[in-house]
Design an enzyme around this catalytic site. Structure first.
Site, PDB file in Angstrom:
ATOM      1  N   SER A  36      -3.574  11.764  -6.222  1.00 25.11           N
ATOM      2  CA  SER A  36      -3.327  10.380  -5.825  1.00 25.11           C
ATOM      3  C   SER A  36      -4.535   9.703  -5.199  1.00 25.11           C
ATOM      4  O   SER A  36      -4.605   8.470  -5.166  1.00 25.11           O
ATOM      5  CB  SER A  36      -2.149  10.311  -4.848  1.00 25.11           C
ATOM      6  OG  SER A  36      -2.385  11.120  -3.707  1.00 25.11           O
ATOM      7  N   ASP A 331      -0.751   3.772   3.529  1.00 23.99           N
ATOM      8  CA  ASP A 331       0.598   4.310   3.646  1.00 23.99           C
ATOM      9  C   ASP A 331       0.526   5.633   4.408  1.00 23.99           C
ATOM     10  O   ASP A 331      -0.471   5.921   5.068  1.00 23.99           O
ATOM     11  CB  ASP A 331       1.270   4.453   2.270  1.00 23.99           C
ATOM     12  CG  ASP A 331       0.594   5.473   1.363  1.00 23.99           C
ATOM     13  OD1 ASP A 331      -0.268   6.243   1.841  1.00 23.99           O
ATOM     14  OD2 ASP A 331       0.929   5.512   0.160  1.00 23.99           O
ATOM     15  N   HIS A 334      -2.379   7.882   2.400  1.00 28.08           N
ATOM     16  CA  HIS A 334      -3.536   7.387   1.650  1.00 28.08           C
ATOM     17  C   HIS A 334      -4.260   6.274   2.403  1.00 28.08           C
ATOM     18  O   HIS A 334      -3.644   5.482   3.113  1.00 28.08           O
ATOM     19  CB  HIS A 334      -3.082   6.866   0.281  1.00 28.08           C
ATOM     20  CG  HIS A 334      -2.300   7.853  -0.501  1.00 28.08           C
ATOM     21  ND1 HIS A 334      -0.904   7.863  -0.523  1.00 28.08           N
ATOM     22  CD2 HIS A 334      -2.688   8.900  -1.286  1.00 28.08           C
ATOM     23  CE1 HIS A 334      -0.484   8.856  -1.294  1.00 28.08           C
ATOM     24  NE2 HIS A 334      -1.546   9.505  -1.763  1.00 28.08           N
TER      25      HIS A 334
END
Length: 376
Positions: A36, A331, A334
């Site tokens: 991610s 978030d 991240h």
């Protein structure tokens, strides 16, 4: 007269440097493998994937819409592409995408090991390598073998893998051995295809994320580092990163024409956590988007605007900050675009504790780089 002579010498030197730079080849392609931290939207196109971020407010800062990236804007992969003068790379699964300048194979939740988050609908390292194989075959069919070989010779591979394997298993020496072996095989495969310029992002200090801060607070854990991080988690990450550093040294010794660099975000992030204001951030512990403790107990995305729903019901009021650039984390896990940009600038200009054996500024010597990041 002396001053005039010095001026002439300086002008000649500047012209020589300019001519040398103009004769250096550009980087023709970038191929991204990872999770991610680098995902450009791959999971959006995986049927049934449970790890997706093509939902507001993701993408709000740079793209003004969700793109499948796990941040409000661009990632390290995007900043690197722009520095090299390349377009932002499409994910492999995007229908009708143009792969002429490279591809982003990264998949949020993916790991070095096939079993990591396999039930969540992600694409592991091994599967990403298969996708790369498919792309190179298409290059050969459409452009020919000579074109493909030249493209790969002047291309860069960017890797970021391992954090999900650590987070989803009981860390042990055997696990790390499996992970390093998988990484080694992947890099050697890319090298054998003809890419000789490889960048490895080491794992970040996972124990400092808003997610684990929230878990720690709820469990009333007081065994924390001075930065408020879960030290035992970061110690595991450091152990893994050390093994990855050793792998890079071994591979360089085995393949003397391999240009390989390892980039460590941990010193950068820890510096920001110790003094956010010094580095241009107002908040380095809480997430910009989420809810509950550290804004990490609720999923950031607006699930009502997507057919995917989180497994849990909302318990806390959702929060989204007004200025993501003030925050280190977007978030629960991240960074914001501003956070990634700060990390990128340190990767480009940083010292030996951040980039080994050299920073990106040195790594790309010999190439014509149109947009190098400024000093942090």
């Amino acid at each position: 007269m002396e001053a005039f002579r010095v001026l002439v010498i300086l002008l000649v030197a500047c012209i020589s440097i300019s001519q040398a730079a103009s004769t250096n080849p550009p980087v023709q392609g970038l191929f991204v493998f990872g999770d991610s931290a680098l995902d450009g939207g791959q999971n959006t196109y995986i049927p049934g994937s449970k790890i997706v971020s093509a939902i507001p407010p993701y993408g709000k800062t740079y793209f003004s819409k969700p793109t499948g990236r796990w941040t409000d804007g661009r990632t390290i992969a995007d900043f690197l592409a722009q520095a090299l003068g390349l377009p932002l790379l499409p994910p492999f699964l995007e229908p009708g995408a143009n792969f002429s300048s490279g591809v982003n194979f990264a998949s949020a939740g993916a790991g070095l090991l096939d079993e990591t988050n396999a039930h969540q609908g992600v694409i592991s390292m091994k599967q990403q390598l298969r996708q790369f194989h498919n792309v190179t075959n298409e290059y050969k069919k459409e452009k020919g073998v000579e074109f493909t070989n030249q493209l790969l010779r002047n291309s860069v591979a960017l890797f970021s893998m391992g954090a999900n394997d650590i987070a989803n298993a009981v860390p042990s020496s055997f696990l790390f051995q499996e992970m390093i072996q998988a990484y080694s095989s992947a890099i050697q495969e890319i090298y054998n295809y003809g890419i000789k310029h490889i960048i490895i992002l080491l794992a970040p200090p996972i124990g400092c994320t808003p997610n684990l801060r929230a878990v720690s607070a709820q469990s009333r854990n007081t065994n924390l580092t001075p930065e408020g991080c879960i030290g035992i988690i970061n110690t595991l990450v450091d152990s893994y990163n050390t093994k990855l550093l050793n792998l890079a040294v071994k591979l360089h010794n085995d393949y003397r024409d391999l240009n390989i660099a390892t980039l460590n975000p941990s010193p950068i992030i820890l510096n920001v956590l110790r003094n956010p204001q010094k580095y241009g951030f107002k908040e380095a512990e809480r997430a910009c988007c989420g809810g509950g403790p550290f804004n990490a107990a609720e999923f950031c995305g607006d699930a009502d605007k997507h057919d995917w729903k989180p497994d849990h019901k909302n318990k806390y009021t959702k929060f989204v900050c007004n200025n993501p650039k003030d925050y280190l984390y977007f978030d629960s896990n991240h960074f914001t675009e501003a956070g990634y940009w700060f990390v990128m600038k340190n990767f480009w200009h940083g010292s030996y504790n951040i980039a080994r054996p050299s920073n990106l500024n040195f790594f790309f010597q010999g190439f014509n780089i149109p947009n190098p990041p400024p000093m942090p």
